[in-house]
Structure formats: C-alpha cells, structure tokens
Design a protein around this motif. Structure first.
Motif, mmCIF file in Angstrom:
data_model
loop_
_atom_site.group_PDB
_atom_site.id
_atom_site.type_symbol
_atom_site.label_atom_id
_atom_site.label_comp_id
_atom_site.label_asym_id
_atom_site.label_seq_id
_atom_site.Cartn_x
_atom_site.Cartn_y
_atom_site.Cartn_z
ATOM 1 N N THR A 114 31.577 10.750 5.334
ATOM 2 C CA THR A 114 32.826 10.168 5.851
ATOM 3 C C THR A 114 32.831 8.665 5.613
ATOM 4 O OG1 THR A 114 31.868 9.893 8.059
ATOM 5 C CG2 THR A 114 33.103 11.921 7.652
ATOM 6 N N ILE A 115 34.022 8.087 5.660
ATOM 7 C CA ILE A 115 34.199 6.645 5.507
ATOM 8 C C ILE A 115 34.841 6.122 6.779
ATOM 9 C CG2 ILE A 115 35.392 4.812 4.246
ATOM 10 C CD1 ILE A 115 34.778 8.060 2.482
ATOM 11 N N VAL A 116 34.270 5.093 7.358
ATOM 12 C CA VAL A 116 34.807 4.505 8.585
ATOM 13 C C VAL A 116 36.057 3.699 8.237
ATOM 14 C CG1 VAL A 116 34.349 2.965 10.542
ATOM 15 C CG2 VAL A 116 32.507 4.391 9.606
ATOM 16 N N PRO A 117 37.167 3.961 8.909
ATOM 17 C CA PRO A 117 38.408 3.238 8.606
ATOM 18 C C PRO A 117 38.267 1.734 8.844
ATOM 19 C CG PRO A 117 38.859 5.189 9.942
ATOM 20 C CD PRO A 117 37.375 5.005 9.934
ATOM 21 N N GLY A 118 38.923 0.956 7.987
ATOM 22 C CA GLY A 118 38.948 -0.489 8.144
ATOM 23 C C GLY A 118 37.691 -1.206 7.708
ATOM 24 N N THR A 119 36.801 -0.508 7.015
ATOM 25 C CA THR A 119 35.539 -1.116 6.594
ATOM 26 C C THR A 119 35.555 -1.438 5.105
ATOM 27 O OG1 THR A 119 34.553 1.051 6.163
ATOM 28 C CG2 THR A 119 34.268 0.132 8.389
ATOM 29 N N ALA A 120 34.480 -2.093 4.666
ATOM 30 C CA ALA A 120 34.359 -2.462 3.250
ATOM 31 C C ALA A 120 34.382 -1.236 2.350
ATOM 32 C CB ALA A 120 33.067 -3.251 3.038
ATOM 33 N N ALA A 121 33.803 -0.129 2.834
ATOM 34 C CA ALA A 121 33.772 1.092 2.027
ATOM 35 C C ALA A 121 35.169 1.621 1.776
ATOM 36 C CB ALA A 121 32.916 2.148 2.722
ATOM 37 N N GLU A 122 36.017 1.595 2.802
ATOM 38 C CA GLU A 122 37.388 2.073 2.618
ATOM 39 C C GLU A 122 38.146 1.169 1.652
ATOM 40 O OE1 GLU A 122 40.740 3.740 5.617
ATOM 41 O OE2 GLU A 122 40.323 1.587 5.802
ATOM 42 N N ARG A 123 37.985 -0.131 1.802
ATOM 43 C CA ARG A 123 38.684 -1.059 0.911
ATOM 44 C C ARG A 123 38.210 -0.932 -0.531
ATOM 45 N NH1 ARG A 123 37.880 -4.330 5.518
ATOM 46 N NH2 ARG A 123 36.027 -5.297 4.577
ATOM 47 N N ALA A 124 36.945 -0.552 -0.714
ATOM 48 C CA ALA A 124 36.394 -0.420 -2.062
ATOM 49 C C ALA A 124 36.843 0.865 -2.750
ATOM 50 C CB ALA A 124 34.869 -0.476 -2.016
ATOM 51 N N GLY A 125 37.361 1.828 -1.972
ATOM 52 C CA GLY A 125 37.843 3.066 -2.573
ATOM 53 C C GLY A 125 36.862 4.222 -2.544
ATOM 54 N N PHE A 126 35.863 4.190 -1.659
ATOM 55 C CA PHE A 126 34.951 5.327 -1.539
ATOM 56 C C PHE A 126 35.721 6.552 -1.062
ATOM 57 C CE2 PHE A 126 31.637 2.126 -1.631
ATOM 58 C CZ PHE A 126 30.571 2.793 -2.214
#
Length: 381
Positions: A154-166
């Motif tokens: 899963t990807i935590v919303p609002g984090t660097a991972a979400e912004r990077a497109g994981f």
C-alpha cells in the motif's frame, strides 16, 4: 499495603532496567578495555589496573603479572592504567618516570614508540568493532536473517511515494543504481536519505519504471512508546507469508554480513551526525546512560537475542565515539600521536595539558546534554 506494593513495583522496574543495562554496558566496556590491555601486553607495557567502572573498588584480584583486575562502584565506563601512568586518562606520571631505572622505564607506556602507543590506543575501538562483528555473525549463523520481498502493498496518502507515482504491486529492484533484494534493503537506504532525491527502479507489469522520490523525516512510535524520526517514503510491505524468507548462512558468510551490519551502524550514525551539524536533524535523538538503561530494559523483554543485538549496536557506537578527535577520548590521543609522527617530536606538555582540559570540558558538556535529553525523553512518555 498500597505503599508497600508501590515500593515492590518500583524495585522490580529498577531491576528490570538496571540488570540489562549493566550486562550490556559491562560487556561492551570489558572488550574495549581488553583491546587496550592485550596490545599493551604485546608491546611490553606493564599494566597496573584493569577496571570495569570508576571510583572505589567493589571486588578485585591480582594476576600473576601484578595487574589488579577490579570492578568499581560507578559502572559508567572503565579504564586500563599502565605502568608509569598518573591516573585513569593515561597521562604520564613524569616525577615517577624520572625516578625509574632504564629497565623500569622501558615497560612504561610513555617509553614506547609513537606507533606502539597509537596501536595500544586504537586497539580499544577496534575491539568494539570486532565484538560487534562477532555478535552479528553469531546471530546470522544461529538464527539466520528474515527478509521480506521488496514488493509494495500500500501507499500512504499524501506522502513522497504517492507523489512519485508508486502503485500497489510494484517491486523495488534498485535505488540510485544499488540493487535492492528485500524490503529491509529498501528501508535501510531510505532511512539514511532524508531530503535526497532518489532514483528508484521498480518492476511493474513485466517491465521496469524509474521513479523519483525524496524521503521525508517522519515521527514513528515503537512498541515501547519511544518516538524516533526516520526518513520514509510512505510505502508498506506485503504481508503475504510467501514473501517472507529466512536465510541461513555459514560462518564465513555470517562474518561478512556481520562486518556489513557493523558498517551500516557506523554509516547511519555518521549520516545522523552530519544532518545534526547542517541543521537537517535535531540533536534530541542523542541519548546518554539513562536512555541506554531504558532501552536495555525494554529490549530485554524481547529476549536475550534482542539484548545481545543491542550490545553489538552499542559496541559500534562506543567504538565510533571513542575515535572522535577529542582529547580525553582515544581519538584525541591518536590525533596527538599523528602530530608527533609528522613533527618528529611530541607536542609540549603545556599544549597537551590545554588539549586535555578542552577535551574534558567537551566530554562533560556532551554528558550533560545527553542526560538532559534523557530527562526530557522520559518526561514525554
């Protein structure tokens, strides 16, 4: 009855922290001083005292070479006192040296060559690193290493991972060109890369994609309620049991992994101190004896294996700190010996005395600062 129950509870809690703390610290200090002791004996230096702790002696004995082995009342370190030393800090007793015969003087620390003195001093931190490697290697040999696939769940919303497109299902295979074989590898690289742009290669639907993300420092609370600031992307691993593997290692492999684990602790400590100096990190994560005692007690509840692992980490930390070029520490002595080797003669007694005074002040300020951090930390729990 409530009062007596409170006393009993307090006593049990104190022992629960004190005994693991003494075990961990005594083990680390003993091997540190043993390094100094063995190389000093090898170089022909007489050893008067081998002490675990400072202050009044609680128990001790003399060996056949005249060394007094002792356990002292204040268990916050230890020392080896050589023949010809004035005190615990290995400063030469010059009046005593002047009265000695040539034969007596030859067995003193001060009479040895600069390279022999440097070897004796460096042996303490080196022994700490060897102890850590040995503990890590033993754990890898006996228990193996549990690893989890670097597959993203899963990807935590609002984090660097979400912004990077994981995306869920991505499997991380490399970061900045360094191969990633497990989620542990991913966490280790990310944890020391706060504020750094990372090129992360992932496998996705049969192909590879390169994403760019910058880990952010986030506060994480462990199972004991302690708060740590760790760089994270905002990814969680898969909980699929088939993705969890326990790797077994023979002794040569385990020693190599033990050395890598030791280097990881050194590198991670160096990154943290660098970030403190440049203002990226706060120094409130630095802890002193109170914090070590607290963590030792907490880790002891997880079992002896976890406590031994903590001893290895602490051994690396003590070895590294002692190499800092601060007079009073081993690194300060090594700095003086380096200057002596370059100049062809030692610094003047006055210069060395000033250096040791500055070093003592620095060490005392560090102790006060870390103790204050410990008090603040405990009051926040």
């Amino acid at each position: 009855m409530e009062f007596l129950g409170g006393i009993e509870s307090f006593g049990s809690a104190t022992l629960g922290y004190l005994l693991p703390f003494l075990f961990v610290l005594t083990t680390v200090v003993f091997f540190h001083e043993l390094g100094h002791f063995l190389v000093a004996r090898w170089c022909g230096v007489g050893v008067r005292v081998f002490s675990i702790g400072f202050g009044p002696e609680l128990i001790g004995f003399n060996d056949r070479r005249g060394t007094r082995w002792r356990i002292s009342a204040i268990p916050l370190g230890g020392y080896v006192k050589f023949h010809g030393d004035e005190g615990e800090a290995s400063t030469p007793d010059r009046p005593a040296l002047a009265r000695m015969s040539e034969a007596e003087r030859s067995t003193t620390f001060a009479a040895k060559t600069v390279w022999q003195r440097a070897a004796i001093v460096a042996a303490g931190p080196i022994a700490n690193f060897i102890l850590a490697i040995a503990i890590f290697a033993a754990l890898f040999t006996l228990y193996g290493r549990e690893t989890t696939s670097a597959r993203v769940d899963t990807i935590v919303p609002g984090t660097a991972a979400e912004r990077a497109g994981f995306q869920p299902g991505d499997t991380v295979v490399a970061i900045d060109g360094a191969p990633v074989s497990s989620f542990n590898d991913l966490q280790r690289i990310v944890s020391g890369s706060a504020g750094s742009d990372l090129a992360i290669t992932v496998e996705r639907q049969g192909g590879t994609v390169t994403l760019h993300a910058t880990p952010e420092l986030r506060e994480v609370r462990d199972r004991f309620g302690n708060v740590h600031r760790i760089a994270q992307l905002g990814l969680s691993r898969t909980n699929d049991p088939s993705s969890i593997v326990v790797e077994r290692f023979d002794l040569p492999q385990a020693i190599v992994l033990g050395a890598e684990e030791t280097w990881f602790v050194v590198a991670r400590t160096g990154v943290y101190l660098r970030d403190v100096l440049i203002g990226r990190e706060s120094a409130d994560q630095l802890g002193g004896p109170i914090r070590v005692a607290q963590v030792s007690g907490q880790v002891a509840t997880l079992g002896f294996t976890a406590l031994i692992h903590l001893a290895a980490v602490l051994s690396v930390s003590i070895g590294l700190i002692n190499l800092f070029p601060i007079p009073m520490l081993d690194g300060g002595h090594l700095l003086f010996y380096l200057i002596e080797a370059v100049r062809g003669r030692p610094l003047s007694e006055r210069a060395q005395d000033i250096g040791f005074r500055i070093g003592l002040a620095a060490v005392l300020m560090l102790m006060l600062f870390t103790t204050w951090n410990d008090i603040i930390h405990l009051s926040s729990l």
